[in-house]
Design a protein around this motif. Structure first.
Motif, PDB file in Angstrom:
ATOM      1  N   ASN A   1       0.680  -0.934   0.071  1.00 59.43           N
ATOM      2  CA  ASN A   1      -0.619   0.152   0.445  1.00 59.43           C
ATOM      3  C   ASN A   1       0.393   1.556  -0.229  1.00 59.43           C
ATOM      4  O   ASN A   1       1.262   1.692   1.190  1.00 59.43           O
ATOM      5  N   PRO A   2       1.149   1.949  -0.845  1.00 62.13           N
ATOM      6  CA  PRO A   2       2.136   3.314  -1.395  1.00 62.13           C
ATOM      7  C   PRO A   2       1.634   3.700  -0.298  1.00 62.13           C
ATOM      8  O   PRO A   2       2.611   5.433  -0.163  1.00 62.13           O
ATOM      9  N   MET A   3       0.399   4.376   0.396  1.00 66.74           N
ATOM     10  CA  MET A   3      -0.412   5.184   1.078  1.00 66.74           C
ATOM     11  C   MET A   3      -0.343   5.141   2.654  1.00 66.74           C
ATOM     12  O   MET A   3      -0.287   5.785   3.297  1.00 66.74           O
ATOM     13  N   PHE A   4       0.614   3.943   3.029  1.00 62.74           N
ATOM     14  CA  PHE A   4      -0.249   3.192   4.422  1.00 62.74           C
ATOM     15  C   PHE A   4       1.364   5.038   5.305  1.00 62.74           C
ATOM     16  O   PHE A   4       0.849   4.590   6.319  1.00 62.74           O
TER      17      PHE A   4
ATOM     18  N   MET B   1      -9.656  10.239  -2.092  1.00 58.38           N
ATOM     19  CA  MET B   1      -8.495  10.954  -1.115  1.00 58.38           C
ATOM     20  C   MET B   1      -7.354  10.646  -1.678  1.00 58.38           C
ATOM     21  O   MET B   1      -6.511  11.649  -1.090  1.00 58.38           O
ATOM     22  N   GLU B   2      -6.615   8.780  -1.382  1.00 56.75           N
ATOM     23  CA  GLU B   2      -5.758   8.767  -1.497  1.00 56.75           C
ATOM     24  C   GLU B   2      -5.254   9.314  -3.378  1.00 56.75           C
ATOM     25  O   GLU B   2      -4.136   9.379  -3.177  1.00 56.75           O
TER      26      GLU B   2
ATOM     27  N   LYS C   1      -1.066   2.266  -8.126  1.00 58.47           N
ATOM     28  CA  LYS C   1      -1.169   2.367  -6.914  1.00 58.47           C
ATOM     29  C   LYS C   1      -2.021   2.674  -5.574  1.00 58.47           C
ATOM     30  O   LYS C   1      -1.793   2.476  -4.434  1.00 58.47           O
ATOM     31  N   ILE C   2      -3.457   3.207  -5.761  1.00 57.16           N
ATOM     32  CA  ILE C   2      -4.680   2.899  -5.098  1.00 57.16           C
ATOM     33  C   ILE C   2      -5.355   1.995  -4.394  1.00 57.16           C
ATOM     34  O   ILE C   2      -5.572   1.109  -3.548  1.00 57.16           O
ATOM     35  N   TRP C   3      -5.220   1.463  -6.292  1.00 62.00           N
ATOM     36  CA  TRP C   3      -5.873  -0.225  -5.545  1.00 62.00           C
ATOM     37  C   TRP C   3      -5.734  -1.099  -5.721  1.00 62.00           C
ATOM     38  O   TRP C   3      -5.814  -2.317  -4.932  1.00 62.00           O
TER      39      TRP C   3
ATOM     40  N   GLY D   1     -10.717  -4.453 -11.167  1.00 64.81           N
ATOM     41  CA  GLY D   1     -11.622  -3.387 -12.424  1.00 64.81           C
ATOM     42  C   GLY D   1     -10.560  -3.278 -13.341  1.00 64.81           C
ATOM     43  O   GLY D   1      -9.589  -3.342 -13.536  1.00 64.81           O
ATOM     44  N   ASP D   2     -11.414  -1.781 -14.436  1.00 69.32           N
ATOM     45  CA  ASP D   2     -10.072  -1.183 -15.631  1.00 69.32           C
ATOM     46  C   ASP D   2     -10.171   0.228 -15.007  1.00 69.32           C
ATOM     47  O   ASP D   2     -10.934   0.360 -13.926  1.00 69.32           O
TER      48      ASP D   2
END
Length: 230
Positions: free
Chosen positions: A123-126, A160-161, A182-184, A190-191
């Motif tokens: 998770n790049p946002m951790f 937000m992310e 990066k986010i999901w 999904g696409d």
């Protein structure tokens, strides 16, 4: 991150457990301990951690079996911690789905660095904790707050992310696929339209026509957070 990262240590050596606890808590992590594989699995399902540090040679159930069981249903990052350093054991660990592998004796500072690297890959946002401030806009990721023109704007987590990530790299172009990863996450099924939908919602809430910054579409490629530096 807006929540404390929880690490589960499954290890039967009390000295090693104490050492990891000392360094992990100093690094800001919450730590749970299990001294055998069966207990570790029960704790994993009762209170899911963000990362598992897993020994191989343990009573009740060894680390290979624990790793196999976790990977049947879950992708939580796992770092194998073991006295076995042969390449065969490393290959076996990676085939079972281990994210990293550290051989005893180890430097606890190296373990902390590896924890951080593995969490960031997952998770790049951790560890995002910076407050981004621009004219008209303030993004506080730790508090999950966005202020636009002095008004607090409520954004769902993924919006937000996505906004925070783009604003963290001003004027850098990202493809839709890069943003999905990066986010999901790399396993998101999904696409690329998912990104478009979220960008549209962000623009609806924040507008996209001021003189200082904007989320810009790069046709045929993706998006960038464009900032006027003048």
């Amino acid at each position: 991150m807006n929540k404390q990262v929880k690490v589960l240590i499954i290890e039967d050596d009390p000295y090693i457990c104490e050492l990891i606890i000392l360094y992990a808590e100093k690094s800001g992590y919450k730590v749970d301990i299990a001294n055998d594989g069966m207990t570790g699995l029960e704790m994993f399902y009762d209170s899911p951690p963000d990362l598992v540090i897993l020994d191989i040679m343990m009573p009740e159930m060894d680390g290979w079996e624990v790793c196999k069981e976790i990977r049947r249903f879950d992708k939580t990052p796992i770092i194998m911690l073991t006295g076995k350093g042969q390449s065969y054991d490393k290959l076996k660990g990676f085939k079972l789905g281990t994210d990293d592998y550290l051989v005893k004796p180890f430097d606890p500072n190296e373990l902390m660095a590896r924890i951080k690297a593995v969490l960031r890959r997952a998770n790049p946002m951790f560890d995002a904790n910076e407050i981004i401030e621009l004219p008209l806009l303030k993004i506080d990721f730790q508090q999950y707050k966005v202020t636009y023109e002095k008004q607090e704007i409520v954004l769902p987590p993924k919006e937000m992310e996505l906004l925070y990530f783009l604003a963290s790299y001003p004027n850098q172009v990202f493809t839709r696929q890069q943003l999905l990863e990066k986010i999901w996450g790399v396993d998101f099924e999904g696409d690329s339209r998912t990104v478009d939908v979220h960008i549209k919602r962000i623009r609806e809430k924040l507008g996209n026509s001021n003189a200082y910054w904007r989320v810009k579409t790069i046709r045929g490629v993706g998006y960038k957070f464009e900032v006027d530096n003048h």
